[in-house]
Every structure is written in C-alpha cells, then in structure tokens.
Design an enzyme around this catalytic site. Structure first.
Site, PDB file in Angstrom:
ATOM      1  N   GLY A 112      56.149  18.065   7.423  1.00 18.95           N
ATOM      2  CA  GLY A 112      56.834  16.928   6.818  1.00 18.95           C
ATOM      3  C   GLY A 112      56.121  15.613   7.071  1.00 18.95           C
ATOM      4  O   GLY A 112      56.337  14.624   6.380  1.00 18.95           O
ATOM      5  N   ARG A 113      55.301  15.604   8.097  1.00 17.54           N
ATOM      6  CA  ARG A 113      54.520  14.392   8.354  1.00 17.54           C
ATOM      7  C   ARG A 113      53.147  14.735   8.919  1.00 17.54           C
ATOM      8  O   ARG A 113      52.571  13.981   9.676  1.00 17.54           O
ATOM      9  CB  ARG A 113      55.262  13.448   9.278  1.00 17.54           C
ATOM     10  CG  ARG A 113      55.668  14.074  10.593  1.00 17.54           C
ATOM     11  CD  ARG A 113      56.037  12.984  11.536  1.00 17.54           C
ATOM     12  NE  ARG A 113      56.738  13.506  12.680  1.00 17.54           N
ATOM     13  CZ  ARG A 113      57.150  12.754  13.664  1.00 17.54           C
ATOM     14  NH1 ARG A 113      56.939  11.456  13.625  1.00 17.54           N
ATOM     15  NH2 ARG A 113      57.767  13.285  14.681  1.00 17.54           N
ATOM     16  N   LYS A 133      48.753  13.287  11.728  1.00 17.39           N
ATOM     17  CA  LYS A 133      50.212  13.299  11.918  1.00 17.39           C
ATOM     18  C   LYS A 133      50.717  11.876  11.725  1.00 17.39           C
ATOM     19  O   LYS A 133      50.265  10.956  12.409  1.00 17.39           O
ATOM     20  CB  LYS A 133      50.553  13.808  13.317  1.00 17.39           C
ATOM     21  CG  LYS A 133      52.059  13.912  13.580  1.00 17.39           C
ATOM     22  CD  LYS A 133      52.316  14.692  14.856  1.00 17.39           C
ATOM     23  CE  LYS A 133      53.802  14.739  15.199  1.00 17.39           C
ATOM     24  NZ  LYS A 133      54.033  15.518  16.427  1.00 17.39           N
ATOM     25  N   ASP A 145      60.647  10.159   6.574  1.00 20.87           N
ATOM     26  CA  ASP A 145      59.662   9.280   5.925  1.00 20.87           C
ATOM     27  C   ASP A 145      58.199   9.729   6.037  1.00 20.87           C
ATOM     28  O   ASP A 145      57.312   9.092   5.462  1.00 20.87           O
ATOM     29  CB  ASP A 145      59.801   7.848   6.475  1.00 20.87           C
ATOM     30  CG  ASP A 145      59.659   7.800   7.996  1.00 20.87           C
ATOM     31  OD1 ASP A 145      59.213   8.807   8.585  1.00 20.87           O
ATOM     32  OD2 ASP A 145      60.006   6.762   8.592  1.00 20.87           O
ATOM     33  N   GLY A 146      57.945  10.778   6.796  1.00 23.06           N
ATOM     34  CA  GLY A 146      56.562  11.247   6.914  1.00 23.06           C
ATOM     35  C   GLY A 146      55.708  10.421   7.863  1.00 23.06           C
ATOM     36  O   GLY A 146      54.498  10.611   7.943  1.00 23.06           O
ATOM     37  N   ARG A 203      44.954  15.279  14.929  1.00 27.14           N
ATOM     38  CA  ARG A 203      44.984  16.449  15.806  1.00 27.14           C
ATOM     39  C   ARG A 203      43.903  17.428  15.366  1.00 27.14           C
ATOM     40  O   ARG A 203      43.567  17.508  14.180  1.00 27.14           O
ATOM     41  CB  ARG A 203      46.351  17.139  15.723  1.00 27.14           C
ATOM     42  CG  ARG A 203      47.509  16.172  15.908  1.00 27.14           C
ATOM     43  CD  ARG A 203      48.776  16.895  16.272  1.00 27.14           C
ATOM     44  NE  ARG A 203      49.411  17.609  15.178  1.00 27.14           N
ATOM     45  CZ  ARG A 203      50.629  18.128  15.271  1.00 27.14           C
ATOM     46  NH1 ARG A 203      51.319  18.036  16.405  1.00 27.14           N
ATOM     47  NH2 ARG A 203      51.163  18.753  14.247  1.00 27.14           N
ATOM     48  N   ARG A 210      51.978  28.404  12.870  1.00 28.76           N
ATOM     49  CA  ARG A 210      53.096  28.541  13.800  1.00 28.76           C
ATOM     50  C   ARG A 210      53.843  29.833  13.504  1.00 28.76           C
ATOM     51  O   ARG A 210      53.681  30.393  12.409  1.00 28.76           O
ATOM     52  CB  ARG A 210      54.058  27.359  13.599  1.00 28.76           C
ATOM     53  CG  ARG A 210      53.381  26.011  13.746  1.00 28.76           C
ATOM     54  CD  ARG A 210      53.837  25.047  12.640  1.00 28.76           C
ATOM     55  NE  ARG A 210      53.034  23.818  12.687  1.00 28.76           N
ATOM     56  CZ  ARG A 210      53.265  22.809  13.502  1.00 28.76           C
ATOM     57  NH1 ARG A 210      54.306  22.853  14.298  1.00 28.76           N
ATOM     58  NH2 ARG A 210      52.481  21.764  13.512  1.00 28.76           N
ATOM     59  N   ASP A 280      59.136  26.793  14.995  1.00 31.64           N
ATOM     60  CA  ASP A 280      58.159  26.039  14.196  1.00 31.64           C
ATOM     61  C   ASP A 280      57.224  25.250  15.102  1.00 31.64           C
ATOM     62  O   ASP A 280      56.247  24.670  14.619  1.00 31.64           O
ATOM     63  CB  ASP A 280      58.867  25.102  13.212  1.00 31.64           C
ATOM     64  CG  ASP A 280      59.891  24.207  13.891  1.00 31.64           C
ATOM     65  OD1 ASP A 280      60.776  24.747  14.577  1.00 31.64           O
ATOM     66  OD2 ASP A 280      59.805  22.975  13.757  1.00 31.64           O
ATOM     67  N   ASN A 281      57.516  25.218  16.395  1.00 32.20           N
ATOM     68  CA  ASN A 281      56.649  24.522  17.341  1.00 32.20           C
ATOM     69  C   ASN A 281      55.919  25.504  18.254  1.00 32.20           C
ATOM     70  O   ASN A 281      55.466  25.132  19.339  1.00 32.20           O
ATOM     71  CB  ASN A 281      57.458  23.525  18.172  1.00 32.20           C
ATOM     72  CG  ASN A 281      57.970  22.369  17.337  1.00 32.20           C
ATOM     73  OD1 ASN A 281      57.386  22.042  16.298  1.00 32.20           O
ATOM     74  ND2 ASN A 281      59.052  21.747  17.763  1.00 32.20           N
TER      75      ASN A 281
HETATM   76  P1  AMP Z   1      59.771  18.786  15.199  1.00 35.62           P
HETATM   77  O1  AMP Z   1      60.772  19.747  15.753  1.00 35.62           O
HETATM   78  O2  AMP Z   1      59.896  17.396  15.707  1.00 35.62           O
HETATM   79  O3  AMP Z   1      58.375  19.303  15.389  1.00 35.62           O
HETATM   80  O4  AMP Z   1      60.003  18.640  13.622  1.00 35.62           O
HETATM   81  C1  AMP Z   1      60.750  19.529  12.858  1.00 35.62           C
HETATM   82  C2  AMP Z   1      60.470  19.334  11.389  1.00 35.62           C
HETATM   83  O5  AMP Z   1      60.811  18.025  10.975  1.00 35.62           O
HETATM   84  C3  AMP Z   1      59.037  19.554  10.966  1.00 35.62           C
HETATM   85  O6  AMP Z   1      59.056  20.203   9.725  1.00 35.62           O
HETATM   86  C4  AMP Z   1      58.500  18.162  10.841  1.00 35.62           C
HETATM   87  O7  AMP Z   1      57.430  18.082   9.933  1.00 35.62           O
HETATM   88  C5  AMP Z   1      59.708  17.407  10.324  1.00 35.62           C
HETATM   89  N1  AMP Z   1      59.665  15.982  10.661  1.00 35.62           N
HETATM   90  C6  AMP Z   1      59.852  15.398  11.863  1.00 35.62           C
HETATM   91  N2  AMP Z   1      59.757  14.065  11.778  1.00 35.62           N
HETATM   92  C7  AMP Z   1      59.498  13.771  10.484  1.00 35.62           C
HETATM   93  C8  AMP Z   1      59.291  12.559   9.746  1.00 35.62           C
HETATM   94  N3  AMP Z   1      59.333  11.367  10.325  1.00 35.62           N
HETATM   95  N4  AMP Z   1      59.052  12.669   8.429  1.00 35.62           N
HETATM   96  C9  AMP Z   1      59.013  13.856   7.821  1.00 35.62           C
HETATM   97  N5  AMP Z   1      59.205  15.025   8.445  1.00 35.62           N
HETATM   98  C10 AMP Z   1      59.450  14.990   9.757  1.00 35.62           C
HETATM   99 MG    MG Z   2      57.202  20.465  14.853  1.00 32.64          MG
END
Ligand code: AMP
Ligand code: MG
Length: 536
Positions: A112-113, A133, A145-146, A203, A210, A280-281
């Site tokens: 997403g970002r 990122k 917002d990405g 990165r 993942r 996903d992480n």
């Molecule tokens: P995370 O657990 O923080 O790694 O993120 C979970 C999901 O949310 C992943 O698909 C990320 O790409 C998405 N994500 C987190 N923050 C943002 C952001 N600011 N804009 C878009 N996607 C986000």
């Molecule tokens: Mg993540």
C-alpha cells in the site's frame, strides 16, 4: 550493460527484473484502489515530491549496489531514491498480498505504500530488489495515503542496519530521504492529527515476498498462479532445493520453518520485539521485515510489547514471538497445501519447528552465558532459573549480560553477600534489591559461575565469547527517539552517529559509553520510547 563494469553513477545501475518478467501483472495500469485478481503485482509509478533532502544513507548497502559514497551523496541519488526520477531499466510495481492480522484473515493487503523499483545484479552476481517505502499510493493503498513520516522512516532505516550489524537476518535500508512535504498522522488514534515531515526509505532485499503473497492466491483459489509463484521462488531464492515438485515444496516449507525459527532465536538473543508479526510481515526468506512499532527490551519483561494496539492481547509480546512464528507458518502451510496434497509432511515440519527452536534457544542461551556447548544436565536449570529471576525486578537485559561477562569464574559469592558490584549497573530501581532478591540472584550466580568454571572453553576467552553474543549497543527505544526529535528540527547528525555506533554493536567503543546507558527516567513513559502505535 556489461556486468563487469564498475558502477560509478546512478545511471549505470544495471536492472534485471526477473519478478516482473516471469510473473503475471495486473492488466489494469491506472493507480486506482482495487482488488487485483490473477496477478502477482500492479505496475505503478512513485509520486513526485517537492523538495527531497537526504537524511542518511548506508555505505554498506551502497556497496552492495556498487555505489560509491560520492554517488550516494549526489543530487541524482536523492532524486532517484525519493522516487522523483525513474531510471531506464526500472519497472516500478506494487505486490499483491494478503495476510492474517492479529489472528484473523484480512483479505487483500498488498504494497500500500511500497513500490519495488526493480532488481539489480551487482558485480558479485548477487540479486537485490530495491523498494521505496512511502513513495505514494498504489492500487493496494486501501483507505490510506501511501506515505510515511520521518519518525517511522528513521526507525526503519536505523533498525534495519543495526540488525544487520548484529548478525540478524533482515532486509536492508539504503537511504532515508525527507520529501519536503507534510503528512498528516493521528499518532495515538485519539482524534488529534498532526502534520509531520514526510520521508521515503529505500529498502533492499534479495526478495520482499511474504507469507501473505502465497496466502492471497490460495484464499482466492488461484492454484495455478500459486504454483507459478512458489516455483518462481524456489528457482530464484532456493535453487539448492532442486527443481520444483511436491517433494521440493515440502523441503521448501521445512526450510522456511528453520529460517523463521533461527530469525526469532536471534530476536530473543538481543531483546528485539517485532511488534506486528502478522503473516504479511513475515518474509519468505526468514528476514526481519517491516519495522513498525518494534522495540527493544530494556528491563527484561517477557510479556512486554511496544505496540499500543496490542497492549491488551499482547499477542506479539517478547515471549510470544516463537509461538506466533509457528502459528504464522501454519497459515503458510495451509496456503501451499493445495500444491502438496498431503498434510503429514507439512505437519512434520511444523513439529520440527519446536525442536529446532528449542535446540537453537538452548545453544543461544548457553552462548549468552559463555558456555561453549549446551549441557542439558546442568544448563537446562541454569537457563530456566535465570529467565525467571530476571523479570522479578527491573533489570536491563543488555547491561546484565555484558556485566555478567566481567565476573571471573573464580568469584566467591554467598547468598548473604551484596550483589557483585558490576551487576548493580543493570538495575533500574536500587530499592528493589531486597535481601530476598539478592540471595536468589547470588545463589544463581554461584551455580552459574561454577558451571562456567568447569566449561571446556578457555577462561581467558570467556568474556570475549560472551561479548560476541551479547551486544553492548542496541537501538534503545529512547535513542531512536532522540535522533528523531533532532531530525524533525532539521538536524540529522544523530541519525548518522547512531548508524555509526551500531556498525560495531559488540565492541566496547569507550567514547560512546553514554549510548550504552540504561533508559533515562524521562523516557519511561514517553511516546516513541515505551509506547508506539502503528500510525507511521
Ligand atoms: P503493516 O502491518 O504496518 O506492515 O501494514 C499493513 C498493510 O497496510 C500493508 O498492506 C501496508 O502496505 C498498508 N499500509 C500501512 N500504512 C499505509 C499507508 N500509509 N498507506 C497505504 N497503505 C498502508
Ligand atoms: Mg507490512
């Protein structure tokens, strides 16, 4: 481009984008949020930003890409790694993945970002994927917002490199660059959003796949594509396992179980808490990935989690990480089951995870204690008792093990003595050192020292051995926050200083002693030091 050519400028980076060449793309190319079926990724361009400025770069990661310091300091570098300039040969895209978040299936998540720029084959024939990122929205951005803010970008940058220098498998970070634009974040989800400086981290990893990349295909019943992605991964990143077949899939899964266990043992060794171990992480290569609300144990509290979102359930607390690793592997096993067709081999690998983990944990703990091997008859108890004693009162994990190494094995301790002086540095609240506690710790020390005395290894080298396993310097939560406070005011010097410090985490570095100090009182309850949210 001739691979033997030494890169001098950014323009000469040689891209060879195997992922996008071999795997199906989302046919839609507009940057609109959507569910993406039948594809592993969507092509998308980074968003241009107003006024990028380099905060820091990692020389060692530059070297992996055959980039010199001078190149990394050039204006072109900043333009490219903030996403303003796309080089010929790059094929920017965001990957499609799903995931189990906090124990529940969350459906499509995706980059997403994050935007993958492409893959480099360096002069040593290593393949590295470059990923930005925070470089703007993608089809997977859902309602967000990405973007990324400076605070979380500095945390990711410094911690990736700190982990690498600690010898822990991790994705790397090439650079952190501010965008010159503001990003709105509600850090505590309490209705008080604030504008923060935006930033982009580049990165670097052999692969950003993942568990969730495989899960999403299984969840959608896209079995042919699932097989294509698994085969691709095995051919690219696990060639030693042989050509793809159901037997190879089982070997592959068993290997992922082992690397995941090994990674988590390292985390436990240094007191790292990931904070968001959603599937996903979880890297398919067993790398630490996605540095969000992570933290480092200061006082040794097994149920500590830095993530305020998880404060209630403590699913991702320090001590729960080994169990969650296995739970996540089970989700991956479920995802690849359609390719294997049999439960038993997958189950076997999951069971083996317990053994691999326990053996690795015992060896790791024996190493922390300075023993050259794990001797079950004595060491089981010594280790078990220590991890019960350490949480009794507020004890700094990092300092404790470094000070323990200074005690000579010939030291005589009696239950009624005061604690050996060097250890006193490890305690946060001297008034907690009651007679009862002191006697308990002294009894443990007596057993420990006599075991160390009998160890096969050389006594002279015991301290060095311990100091190679027990870091002196880790990215203490408050240190990262100090660097962030300064950087938000435009001063990036402390980011560079910490990066440099953490290049040699096991060395004494006498001039840097203050960075090894325990957490100061002001940081006990300060946001960013003891509590972190996912808002980043
Ligand atoms: P995370 O657990 O923080 O790694 O993120 C979970 C999901 O949310 C992943 O698909 C990320 O790409 C998405 N994500 C987190 N923050 C943002 C952001 N600011 N804009 C878009 N996607 C986000
Ligand atoms: Mg993540």
């Amino acid at each position: 481009m001739n691979m033997l050519f030494h890169h001098h400028s950014i323009e000469s980076l040689a891209f060879d984008n195997r992922f996008t060449r071999e795997l199906p793309a989302d046919p839609q190319t507009d940057n609109l949020r959507r569910q993406v079926h039948g594809a592993c990724y969507s092509r998308v361009m980074p968003t241009r930003v107003a006024a990028p400025r380099l905060v820091a770069f990692s020389r060692e990661v530059g070297e992996l890409l055959d980039l010199t310091d001078a190149t990394c300091l050039s204006p072109d570098f900043t333009e490219v790694f903030v996403g303003n300039k796309v080089l010929p040969g790059m094929d920017p895209m965001a990957m499609c993945y799903g995931g189990h978040q906090f124990g529940s299936w969350a459906g499509q998540l995706g980059d997403g970002r994050a935007i993958n720029l492409g893959e480099i084959v360096n002069n040593s024939k290593e393949r590295w994927t470059l990923q930005l990122k925070g470089a703007g929205p993608t089809p997977y951005s859902r309602r967000a917002d990405g973007l990324a803010v400076l605070r979380s970008s500095i945390r990711e940058f410094l911690c990736s490199e700190a982990m690498f220098h600690l010898g822990i498998p991790t994705t790397r970070a090439l650079s952190v660059i501010t965008t010159g634009e503001l990003v709105e974040r509600d850090m505590f989800y309490d209705g008080h959003p604030k504008d923060e400086p935006g930033a982009v981290v580049c990165r670097v990893s052999p692969s950003f796949l993942r568990f969730g990349n495989f899960e999403i295909l299984a969840a959608r019943g896209e079995t042919a594509l699932l097989q294509q992605l698994v085969d691709y991964t095995i051919r690219t990143d696990f060639p030693e396992l042989g050509s793809p077949s159901p037997a190879t899939y089982n070997k592959w899964f068993a290997e992922i179980c082992r690397t995941t266990a090994a990674m988590i043992i390292h985390w436990m060794r240094v007191g790292f808490v990931h904070g968001v171990m959603n599937t996903d992480n979880m890297s398919i290569l067993g790398l630490t990935i996605d540095y969000g609300p992570y933290g480092w144990l200061e006082d040794f509290s097994p149920d500590w989690t830095p993530n305020t979102t998880d404060a209630h359930g403590r699913r991702y607390s320090f001590n729960n990480q080994p169990h969650i690793g296995q739970w996540n592997l089970l989700q991956l096993a479920n995802a690849i089951y359609p390719l294997v067709g049999r439960v038993e081999p997958l189950q076997e690998a999951l069971t083996e995870y317990n053994e691999v983990f326990l053996n690795g944990w015992n060896l790791m703990m024996a190493g922390k204690l300075g023993f050259t091997s794990f001797e079950k008859s004595t060491d089981d108890t010594i280790i078990k008792e220590l991890v019960e004693i350490l949480p009794l009162i507020e004890t700094d994990m990092t300092i404790f093990f470094r000070k323990l190494a200074t005690l000579p094995t010939s030291l005589q301790v009696a239950a009624t003595d005061p604690l050996p002086k060097p250890l006193l540095d490890a305690y946060y609240q001297p008034e907690q050192l009651t007679e009862k506690y002191t006697a308990t710790m002294n009894r443990w020390l007596k057993t420990y020292l006599s075991r160390a005395q009998k160890d096969k290894g050389s006594k002279q080298e015991r301290r060095q051995r311990m100091n190679r396993t027990n870091p002196k310097y880790v990215l203490r939560n408050y240190l990262a926050q100090l660097a962030i406070d300064k950087a938000e005011a435009g001063d990036y010097a402390l980011v560079g200083e910490l990066l440099d410090l953490l290049r040699n985490p096991y060395d004494e570095q006498p001039k840097k002693e203050h960075f090894a100090a325990k957490r100061p009182e002001w940081a006990r309850n300060r946001a960013g030091c003891s509590m972190l949210s996912c808002s980043s």
